[in-house]
Design a protein around this motif. Structure first.
Motif, short mmCIF file in Angstrom:
data_model
loop_
_atom_site.label_atom_id
_atom_site.label_comp_id
_atom_site.label_asym_id
_atom_site.label_seq_id
_atom_site.Cartn_x
_atom_site.Cartn_y
_atom_site.Cartn_z
N GLU A 38 0.86 -1.18 0.00
CA GLU A 38 0.00 0.00 0.00
C GLU A 38 0.90 1.23 0.00
N SER A 41 0.77 7.69 1.19
CA SER A 41 0.16 8.76 0.41
C SER A 41 -0.14 9.97 1.25
N ARG A 281 -7.58 5.19 -6.61
CA ARG A 281 -8.33 4.56 -5.52
C ARG A 281 -9.13 3.34 -5.98
N LEU A 284 -6.11 1.10 -5.50
CA LEU A 284 -5.51 1.19 -4.17
C LEU A 284 -6.44 1.99 -3.27
N PRO A 285 -7.48 1.36 -2.74
CA PRO A 285 -8.53 2.09 -2.02
C PRO A 285 -8.07 2.77 -0.74
N ASN A 286 -6.91 2.42 -0.21
CA ASN A 286 -6.43 3.05 1.01
C ASN A 286 -5.61 4.31 0.77
N THR A 287 -5.51 4.74 -0.48
CA THR A 287 -4.79 5.97 -0.78
C THR A 287 -5.46 7.14 -0.07
N ALA A 288 -4.66 7.94 0.63
CA ALA A 288 -5.21 9.03 1.44
C ALA A 288 -5.65 10.20 0.56
N CYS A 299 -3.45 14.54 -0.70
CA CYS A 299 -3.20 13.57 -1.78
C CYS A 299 -1.95 13.90 -2.58
#
Length: 340
Positions: A38, A41, A281, A284-288, A299
């Motif tokens: 992960e 970010s 996202r 990579l859905p956990n990207t801030a 971001c």
């Protein structure tokens, strides 16, 4: 002299130790570091404050004003805005519309947008007197410059950054304001600006005739505009050097392009009407991320290759040389490579 020799010996030993550690790291089988599952970010851009909602007042139809009190608050200049972290965690930006000399409170106003992304509804329905809110900033990308004269154009809630500017103008300087909105009842602070400016203020309920209202603007006048995108585009067409304040993302326009996430080993397609953040996202859905409007910096990502079409309202020129805010900025080249 013995003390100086001791300092020199200690400094030299530290330098040798750092060099030895660097050689050991580079010789390690894990050098360079492998891609992360992960990617790390983003980051908040400024120190957060916890402020008390000391007052909440409806100042026009669909517009509430909040007074946020604290101690020894950072100073601000007209045109500045705050990031409000709402109870749900959403972050939204609101112009400061109070008194810059008041170091004990910030004042903001928010219009309810029924079909918006939820932030304004949360302010209207959940924020109450007595609760605390986290805020970040203030920051200013809409500063009042020195000029021989001024022309201000405000649409609806766009009056909020303009109001402190009007109060701060030196005595004797020439200025005028065109303030337009759906109707007077929906226009916040309309009575205050009329009292402040007298015949220098033109209030229009409905669509203004810009050619008539802005006729005869001196070439050396500083023109400021804040309001709906259509109004700002129309003013910018007439005055290319206008100072604009936007609080909506500008993601449309431009062609589709590819984004390579170097550390993750993935290549994504970004459609013309979407964002890099949305594409990232999906994989990579956990990207801030936070504001999705190019203001908060959460971001921000490092750019390894490609040319960026920067559309944010935050990064400095130096930061834009090797990074971007993926919530709003796009590519000028066919491909971008990010350090993700």
């Amino acid at each position: 002299m013995p003390k100086l020799r001791t300092v020199a010996v200690v400094a030299g030993a530290a330098l040798l130790a750092r060099r030895a550690m660097r050689r050991r790291i580079q010789a390690s089988p894990l050098w360079p570091m492998p891609a992360l599952e992960e990617p790390v970010s983003g980051r908040p851009r400024s120190r957060a404050l916890r402020l008390l909602v000391a007052a909440r007042e409806e100042v026009a139809e669909g517009v509430v004003r909040l007074r946020l009190e604290g101690r020894d608050l950072p100073r601000w200049e007209p045109g500045a805005h705050l990031d409000l972290v709402l109870p749900s965690g959403l972050v939204r930006q609101y112009s400061l519309c109070g008194d810059p000399a008041d170091g004990s409170a910030y004042t903001v106003a928010a219009r309810l947008v029924p079909d918006g992304r939820g932030g304004s509804r949360e302010v209207h329905e959940q924020v109450r007197e007595g609760m605390e809110l986290e805020v970040r900033g203030p920051r200013n990308r809409f500063a009042l410059v020195e000029a021989a004269s001024y022309v201000f154009v405000a649409g609806g809630i766009g009056i909020t950054p303009v109001l402190p500017m009007l109060r701060a103008l030196p005595d004797g300087v020439e200025w005028r304001l065109l303030y337009c909105g759906r109707d007077r009842a929906s226009m916040p602070f309309v009575a205050e600006v009329e009292k402040l400016g007298g015949d220098r203020v033109t209030v229009v309920a409905g669509v203004p005739d810009l050619d008539s209202a802005l006729a005869g603007v001196p070439e050396d006048a500083a023109v400021y505009c804040c309001g709906p995108e259509g109004l700002m585009a129309a003013v910018e067409e007439r005055f290319p050097k206008v100072h604009l304040e936007r609080f909506t993302p500008r993601v449309s326009g431009g062609d589709a392009f590819e984004v390579e996430l170097r550390r993750s080993g993935r290549t994504l397609s970004v459609p013309a009407g979407s964002t890099v953040l949305a594409a990232v996202r999906a994989e990579l859905p956990n990207t801030a991320y936070s504001c999705e409007q190019g203001f908060c910096g959460t971001c921000q990502q490092r750019v390894l290759e490609g040319e960026v079409d920067h559309r944010d309202e935050l990064l400095t020129d130096a930061e834009r040389a090797d990074s971007m805010l993926i919530c709003v900025s796009r590519a000028r080249s066919e491909r971008l490579v990010l350090d993700m």
